[in-house]
Scaffold this motif. Structure first.
Motif, PDB file in Angstrom:
ATOM      1  N   VAL A 440      33.791  -6.582  46.916  1.00  0.00           N
ATOM      2  CA  VAL A 440      33.165  -7.902  46.981  1.00  0.00           C
ATOM      3  C   VAL A 440      34.075  -8.943  46.332  1.00  0.00           C
ATOM      4  CG1 VAL A 440      31.128  -9.262  46.370  1.00  0.00           C
ATOM      5  CG2 VAL A 440      30.882  -6.851  46.975  1.00  0.00           C
ATOM      6  N   GLN A 441      34.893  -8.507  45.364  1.00  0.00           N
ATOM      7  CA  GLN A 441      35.816  -9.435  44.708  1.00  0.00           C
ATOM      8  C   GLN A 441      36.790 -10.046  45.710  1.00  0.00           C
ATOM      9  OE1 GLN A 441      37.761  -7.759  41.240  1.00  0.00           O
ATOM     10  NE2 GLN A 441      35.878  -6.707  40.588  1.00  0.00           N
ATOM     11  N   VAL A 442      37.173  -9.262  46.725  1.00  0.00           N
ATOM     12  CA  VAL A 442      38.102  -9.774  47.747  1.00  0.00           C
ATOM     13  C   VAL A 442      37.473 -10.948  48.489  1.00  0.00           C
ATOM     14  CG1 VAL A 442      39.378  -9.190  49.856  1.00  0.00           C
ATOM     15  CG2 VAL A 442      39.185  -7.521  48.009  1.00  0.00           C
ATOM     16  N   ARG A 443      36.236 -10.808  48.905  1.00  0.00           N
ATOM     17  CA  ARG A 443      35.560 -11.876  49.639  1.00  0.00           C
ATOM     18  C   ARG A 443      35.286 -13.074  48.727  1.00  0.00           C
ATOM     19  NH1 ARG A 443      30.953 -10.189  53.604  1.00  0.00           N
ATOM     20  NH2 ARG A 443      31.647 -12.226  54.385  1.00  0.00           N
ATOM     21  N   LEU A 444      34.991 -12.791  47.453  1.00  0.00           N
ATOM     22  CA  LEU A 444      34.758 -13.884  46.514  1.00  0.00           C
ATOM     23  C   LEU A 444      36.029 -14.693  46.298  1.00  0.00           C
ATOM     24  CD1 LEU A 444      32.636 -15.148  44.706  1.00  0.00           C
ATOM     25  CD2 LEU A 444      33.257 -13.531  42.902  1.00  0.00           C
ATOM     26  N   LEU A 445      37.182 -14.009  46.257  1.00  0.00           N
ATOM     27  CA  LEU A 445      38.460 -14.711  46.104  1.00  0.00           C
ATOM     28  C   LEU A 445      38.715 -15.626  47.292  1.00  0.00           C
ATOM     29  CD1 LEU A 445      41.136 -15.107  44.610  1.00  0.00           C
ATOM     30  CD2 LEU A 445      42.025 -13.100  45.847  1.00  0.00           C
ATOM     31  N   ARG A 446      38.345 -15.182  48.464  1.00  0.00           N
ATOM     32  CA  ARG A 446      38.553 -16.008  49.654  1.00  0.00           C
ATOM     33  C   ARG A 446      37.713 -17.280  49.588  1.00  0.00           C
ATOM     34  NH1 ARG A 446      36.679 -14.820  55.862  1.00  0.00           N
ATOM     35  NH2 ARG A 446      37.543 -16.759  56.747  1.00  0.00           N
ATOM     36  N   VAL A 447      36.477 -17.172  49.109  1.00  0.00           N
ATOM     37  CA  VAL A 447      35.633 -18.371  48.996  1.00  0.00           C
ATOM     38  C   VAL A 447      36.262 -19.362  48.029  1.00  0.00           C
ATOM     39  CG1 VAL A 447      33.373 -19.228  48.294  1.00  0.00           C
ATOM     40  CG2 VAL A 447      33.535 -17.098  49.551  1.00  0.00           C
ATOM     41  N   LEU A 448      36.802 -18.854  46.950  1.00  0.00           N
ATOM     42  CA  LEU A 448      37.415 -19.742  45.965  1.00  0.00           C
ATOM     43  C   LEU A 448      38.675 -20.400  46.520  1.00  0.00           C
ATOM     44  CD1 LEU A 448      37.033 -17.576  42.722  1.00  0.00           C
ATOM     45  CD2 LEU A 448      35.755 -19.623  43.327  1.00  0.00           C
ATOM     46  N   GLN A 449      39.421 -19.663  47.342  1.00  0.00           N
ATOM     47  CA  GLN A 449      40.680 -20.209  47.858  1.00  0.00           C
ATOM     48  C   GLN A 449      40.462 -21.073  49.089  1.00  0.00           C
ATOM     49  OE1 GLN A 449      42.942 -16.585  48.471  1.00  0.00           O
ATOM     50  NE2 GLN A 449      43.952 -16.760  46.471  1.00  0.00           N
ATOM     51  N   GLU A 450      39.673 -20.555  50.032  1.00  0.00           N
ATOM     52  CA  GLU A 450      39.537 -21.205  51.337  1.00  0.00           C
ATOM     53  C   GLU A 450      38.243 -21.993  51.498  1.00  0.00           C
ATOM     54  OE1 GLU A 450      42.137 -21.014  53.170  1.00  0.00           O
ATOM     55  OE2 GLU A 450      43.160 -19.425  52.064  1.00  0.00           O
ATOM     56  N   ARG A 451      37.293 -21.798  50.578  1.00  0.00           N
ATOM     57  CA  ARG A 451      35.984 -22.443  50.660  1.00  0.00           C
ATOM     58  C   ARG A 451      35.259 -22.085  51.969  1.00  0.00           C
ATOM     59  NH1 ARG A 451      35.051 -26.354  46.781  1.00  0.00           N
ATOM     60  NH2 ARG A 451      36.878 -26.917  45.536  1.00  0.00           N
ATOM     61  N   GLU A 452      35.409 -20.843  52.382  1.00  0.00           N
ATOM     62  CA  GLU A 452      34.719 -20.373  53.581  1.00  0.00           C
ATOM     63  C   GLU A 452      34.447 -18.875  53.457  1.00  0.00           C
ATOM     64  OE1 GLU A 452      38.538 -19.456  56.477  1.00  0.00           O
ATOM     65  OE2 GLU A 452      37.522 -21.393  56.655  1.00  0.00           O
ATOM     66  N   PHE A 453      33.477 -18.390  54.265  1.00  0.00           N
ATOM     67  CA  PHE A 453      33.112 -16.976  54.246  1.00  0.00           C
ATOM     68  C   PHE A 453      32.376 -16.643  55.538  1.00  0.00           C
ATOM     69  CE2 PHE A 453      28.541 -17.445  53.729  1.00  0.00           C
ATOM     70  CZ  PHE A 453      28.422 -18.708  53.197  1.00  0.00           C
ATOM     71  N   GLU A 454      32.205 -15.346  55.797  1.00  0.00           N
ATOM     72  CA  GLU A 454      31.381 -14.890  56.920  1.00  0.00           C
ATOM     73  C   GLU A 454      30.184 -14.136  56.366  1.00  0.00           C
ATOM     74  OE1 GLU A 454      35.330 -15.607  58.160  1.00  0.00           O
ATOM     75  OE2 GLU A 454      34.725 -13.829  57.016  1.00  0.00           O
ATOM     76  N   PRO A 455      28.979 -14.444  56.836  1.00  0.00           N
ATOM     77  CA  PRO A 455      27.818 -13.654  56.428  1.00  0.00           C
ATOM     78  C   PRO A 455      27.991 -12.199  56.865  1.00  0.00           C
ATOM     79  CG  PRO A 455      27.118 -15.712  57.433  1.00  0.00           C
ATOM     80  CD  PRO A 455      28.597 -15.597  57.680  1.00  0.00           C
ATOM     81  N   VAL A 456      27.330 -11.299  56.168  1.00  0.00           N
ATOM     82  CA  VAL A 456      27.400  -9.881  56.495  1.00  0.00           C
ATOM     83  C   VAL A 456      26.853  -9.654  57.908  1.00  0.00           C
ATOM     84  CG1 VAL A 456      26.651  -7.564  55.845  1.00  0.00           C
ATOM     85  CG2 VAL A 456      27.178  -9.244  54.072  1.00  0.00           C
ATOM     86  N   GLY A 457      27.644  -8.964  58.735  1.00  0.00           N
ATOM     87  CA  GLY A 457      27.216  -8.669  60.096  1.00  0.00           C
ATOM     88  C   GLY A 457      27.456  -9.798  61.063  1.00  0.00           C
ATOM     89  N   SER A 458      28.258 -10.808  60.648  1.00  0.00           N
ATOM     90  CA  SER A 458      28.507 -11.954  61.523  1.00  0.00           C
ATOM     91  C   SER A 458      29.996 -12.250  61.553  1.00  0.00           C
ATOM     92  CB  SER A 458      27.739 -13.183  61.033  1.00  0.00           C
ATOM     93  OG  SER A 458      28.102 -14.333  61.776  1.00  0.00           O
ATOM     94  N   ALA A 459      30.480 -12.711  62.731  1.00  0.00           N
ATOM     95  CA  ALA A 459      31.877 -13.137  62.851  1.00  0.00           C
ATOM     96  C   ALA A 459      31.992 -14.646  62.677  1.00  0.00           C
ATOM     97  CB  ALA A 459      32.434 -12.708  64.215  1.00  0.00           C
ATOM     98  N   ARG A 460      30.891 -15.270  62.402  1.00  0.00           N
ATOM     99  CA  ARG A 460      30.868 -16.727  62.261  1.00  0.00           C
ATOM    100  C   ARG A 460      31.344 -17.116  60.868  1.00  0.00           C
ATOM    101  NH1 ARG A 460      26.741 -19.729  60.198  1.00  0.00           N
ATOM    102  NH2 ARG A 460      25.438 -17.839  60.238  1.00  0.00           N
ATOM    103  N   THR A 461      32.253 -18.081  60.808  1.00  0.00           N
ATOM    104  CA  THR A 461      32.769 -18.563  59.523  1.00  0.00           C
ATOM    105  C   THR A 461      31.939 -19.769  59.073  1.00  0.00           C
ATOM    106  OG1 THR A 461      34.997 -17.812  60.015  1.00  0.00           O
ATOM    107  CG2 THR A 461      34.767 -19.492  58.326  1.00  0.00           C
ATOM    108  N   VAL A 462      31.530 -19.695  57.808  1.00  0.00           N
ATOM    109  CA  VAL A 462      30.724 -20.770  57.235  1.00  0.00           C
ATOM    110  C   VAL A 462      31.553 -21.474  56.171  1.00  0.00           C
ATOM    111  CG1 VAL A 462      28.619 -21.365  55.988  1.00  0.00           C
ATOM    112  CG2 VAL A 462      28.596 -19.492  57.667  1.00  0.00           C
ATOM    113  N   GLU A 463      31.710 -22.772  56.293  1.00  0.00           N
ATOM    114  CA  GLU A 463      32.439 -23.550  55.291  1.00  0.00           C
ATOM    115  C   GLU A 463      31.444 -24.129  54.269  1.00  0.00           C
ATOM    116  OE1 GLU A 463      36.122 -25.068  58.153  1.00  0.00           O
ATOM    117  OE2 GLU A 463      34.761 -26.513  57.207  1.00  0.00           O
ATOM    118  N   VAL A 464      31.851 -24.104  53.032  1.00  0.00           N
ATOM    119  CA  VAL A 464      30.971 -24.604  51.969  1.00  0.00           C
ATOM    120  C   VAL A 464      31.776 -25.429  50.982  1.00  0.00           C
ATOM    121  CG1 VAL A 464      29.225 -22.783  52.079  1.00  0.00           C
ATOM    122  CG2 VAL A 464      31.293 -22.448  50.688  1.00  0.00           C
ATOM    123  N   ASP A 465      31.067 -26.369  50.347  1.00  0.00           N
ATOM    124  CA  ASP A 465      31.643 -27.165  49.251  1.00  0.00           C
ATOM    125  C   ASP A 465      30.866 -26.809  47.991  1.00  0.00           C
ATOM    126  OD1 ASP A 465      32.765 -29.017  47.570  1.00  0.00           O
ATOM    127  OD2 ASP A 465      31.596 -30.700  48.373  1.00  0.00           O
TER     128      ASP A 465
END
Length: 645
Positions: A440-465
């Protein structure tokens, strides 16, 4: 009668009343009057029976008092055969006195032995005649009787009987007076005991406050010895402050005018040591207009506790206003240097969007710091979303953070929005970040760097501020070295670290925090608690607080539940009852107050680099004189690590 009256002689002790040669009625009356005119009490009773026996020429005469059960009497004066005999007590049943005690005058001119065969004393004394008159009080109750007995028949001349009744009435009056005197003396004794032993101070004084008498409680409160009471002027003990004098003057004026006022509180100075004592004072003027009865109750503990409470409340309000004016952190209580350093850092970083890592032991208030960061940021109108990473199973942390699609895994019966999506535009607080699994740390690092993530079971990228504020009680550097925490994630989180000090290093904040928790808990529970006992405050300040603020809050809540009055008290047993050992370690025995004091001195010396004197010295930080600190160091065996002594 069933008890011997003494050794009587065989002589009659006087002329018989049947020979007609006795004294005249006037002479008889004069004789008895002369013999009893100036006598009272026992002397009166002895004079009555002696003169009565001699005057009427009887062998015996006695005056007796009936006992409460009215089945026995006891003589108060007994004359027989020309002398006073020892007093006796005897049962009334079967004696000629029995009818007299019922309130009837009984005269048996002759044959009294035959009439009362169960009274062996009549036979032993060879009594032939008997005359007894009841002694009645003002209400007609029988107090006893007056009787004469003779060894020969006794005349029943009406005038002689009348004279006998006259002196019986006088004897009854004297007996009633003595009974009232005894009852009054007993009543005075009981009231004197109540006066002396009462827990409330009582003072009898004149209208100029000169003491006449004072009970033990009053002397103890005022520091007076018994020999000092009569020379004490009460108003000179009053502390000469405008507030005191303003209260006392109307009260004294009312006393001098014979009026009673409501109680007043006064600060006094003890005679013995000059120490202040606060009392509640009532006074009631006597009908003579010259004296008052004054009551005082020692309220020193209550006044000092209230003053301490007001002082802490004012200090708390001041510090909170100062903190609010500088940082606007309404929920944080404390004014220690350590906390001010933390709040300064919060103020510096709050306006930015930088990631903040809050480090501190469990229970130090890391979440409060996170809320303060959010409240002082430009995101304060957006949500603050919190997640305790240690409170969720490993398989659910990813879903909680990023959300999941319906059917993404077993049990995912509907779509779920994650915490990062909920915090969009605001702040997410990740507590216990050190417990996040590596995947989970890998995905958390991506949110901090890219400000985006994919929900579990989805290929959709969600951008957040989202601004990320993380907290941990673990050493993440050590976790990085051990390979349980990603190095790159650590550096992303620790852009601006803030270390929250443990409560044991915030010595000056313990009293403020305790009062804050007391007021909140008491209000929630509907209890009226005005103050914390000073001894309790000292105990709290000496305790090391392994559970920090959370432990203090829980302890205060427990103490509020147990509180029986308006002052909160905590003893050492309750203090250590909730203490728990650190995870995986055996419980250490509770330290004594001396051990806590030694540890605290060591900590302060270490922070002061073992300097004792000066502005930066340990003595000033501890509020002690340098020599006092040196004395305590010697007592506790404290020396610098490199000092061979």
């Amino acid at each position: 009668m069933d008890e011997r009256t003494g050794n009587a002689s065989s002589s009659t002790g006087g002329a018989s009343s049947t020979d007609g040669a006795g004294p005249s009625d006037e002479a008889l009356l004069a004789r008895i009057l002369a013999g009893t005119a100036r006598a009272t009490g026992e002397e009166f009773f002895r004079s009555v029976v002696r003169n009565l026996a001699v005057a009427v020429g009887s062998a015996y005469a006695f005056l007796a008092e009936v006992e409460p059960a009215h089945t026995r009497v006891r003589s108060l004066a007994l004359w027989g055969r020309g002398r006073f005999l020892d007093n006796v007590g005897y049962d009334l049943r079967g004696t000629p006195c029995e009818d007299v005690i019922r309130g009837v005058m009984c005269h048996h001119p002759r044959d009294v032995q035959r009439k009362f065969p169960d009274d062996p004393m009549l036979v032993e004394l060879a009594v032939e005649s008997y005359l007894g008159v009841p002694l009645l009080d003002a209400q007609g109750q029988v107090l006893g009787h007056l009787a004469v007995l003779d060894t020969r028949p006794m005349s029943d001349e009406p005038r002689r009987l009348s004279i006998f009744q006259i002196f019986a009435a006088r004897a009854a009056a004297e007996l009633e007076r003595l009974r009232l005197q005894r009852a009054q003396a007993e009543s005075e004794r009981r009231f004197r005991d109540l006066f002396d032993e009462a827990p409330i101070g009582y003072v009898y004084e004149d209208t100029q406050t000169r003491f006449v008498s004072a009970n033990r409680a009053a002397m103890q409160i005022l520091g007076l010895r018994p020999d000092q009471v009569a020379n004490t002027v009460g108003r000179t003990l009053v502390a000469q402050t405008p507030e005191n004098l303003g209260r006392l003057a109307p009260s004294l004026a009312a006393e001098q005018a014979g009026r009673e006022l409501a109680s007043i509180e006064l600060e006094l100075r003890r005679v013995s040591d000059g120490k202040p004592v606060w009392v509640q004072r009532w006074s009631r003027p006597e009908p003579d207009g010259k004296h008052t009865r004054t009551m005082i109750v020692d309220i020193t503990d209550r006044v000092l506790a209230q003053r301490e409470r007001n002082h802490l409340r004012q200090q708390n309000v001041y510090l909170r206003e100062e903190i609010a004016s500088e940082h606007n952190f309404d929920e944080i209580v404390g004014g220690s240097l350590q906390m001010r350093t933390v709040l300064d850092k919060v103020a510096q970083v709050a306006a930015t969007d930088s990631t903040v890592l809050i480090v501190g032991e469990t229970g130090t208030g890391k979440e409060l710091i996170a809320r303060a960061l959010h409240a002082a940021s430009r995101r304060k109108d957006k949500p603050l979303i919190k997640l305790n990473c240690a409170a969720l199973p490993t398989g659910l942390i990813e879903s909680e953070l990023f959300g999941h699609e319906k059917g993404a895994f077993t049990g995912a019966v509907e779509k779920r929005v994650g915490r990062f999506a909920l915090a969009d535009g605001g702040t997410i607080f990740l507590d216990e970040i050190g417990d996040v699994p590596l995947d989970v740390q890998v995905r958390l690092l991506r949110v901090l760097q890219e400000r985006e993530f994919e929900p579990v079971g989805s290929a959709r990228t969600v951008e957040v501020d989202v601004r990320v504020v993380a907290a941990t009680n673990r050493d993440l550097r050590q976790a990085v070295e051990e390979g349980t925490f990603r190095r790159d994630l650590y550096y992303r989180l620790a852009v601006f670290p803030i270390e929250v000090p443990p409560l044991r290093e915030r010595h000056g904040d313990i009293g403020l925090l305790a009062n804050w928790f007391v007021s909140r808990c008491a209000a929630r529970m509907g209890k009226a608690i005005d103050a914390i006992d000073p001894a309790t405050t000292r105990l709290l300040e000496q305790y090391p607080w392994p559970g920090n603020i959370r432990e203090l809050q829980n302890l205060v809540e427990r103490a509020v539940i147990l509180a029986k009055d308006r002052t909160l008290r905590i003893d050492a047993t309750l203090l250590h009852a909730g203490a728990a050992p650190a995870s995986g370690q055996p419980a250490a025995p509770p330290r004594t107050a001396a051990e806590n004091e030694r540890q605290h001195i060591l900590q302060v010396l270490d922070r002061a680099r073992w300097r004792i004197e000066g502005e930066a010295g340990a003595a000033k930080a501890l509020g002690l004189h340098p020599n006092t600190l040196r004395s305590r160091m010697k007592r506790f065996g404290i020396a610098r690590p490199h000092d061979p002594s």
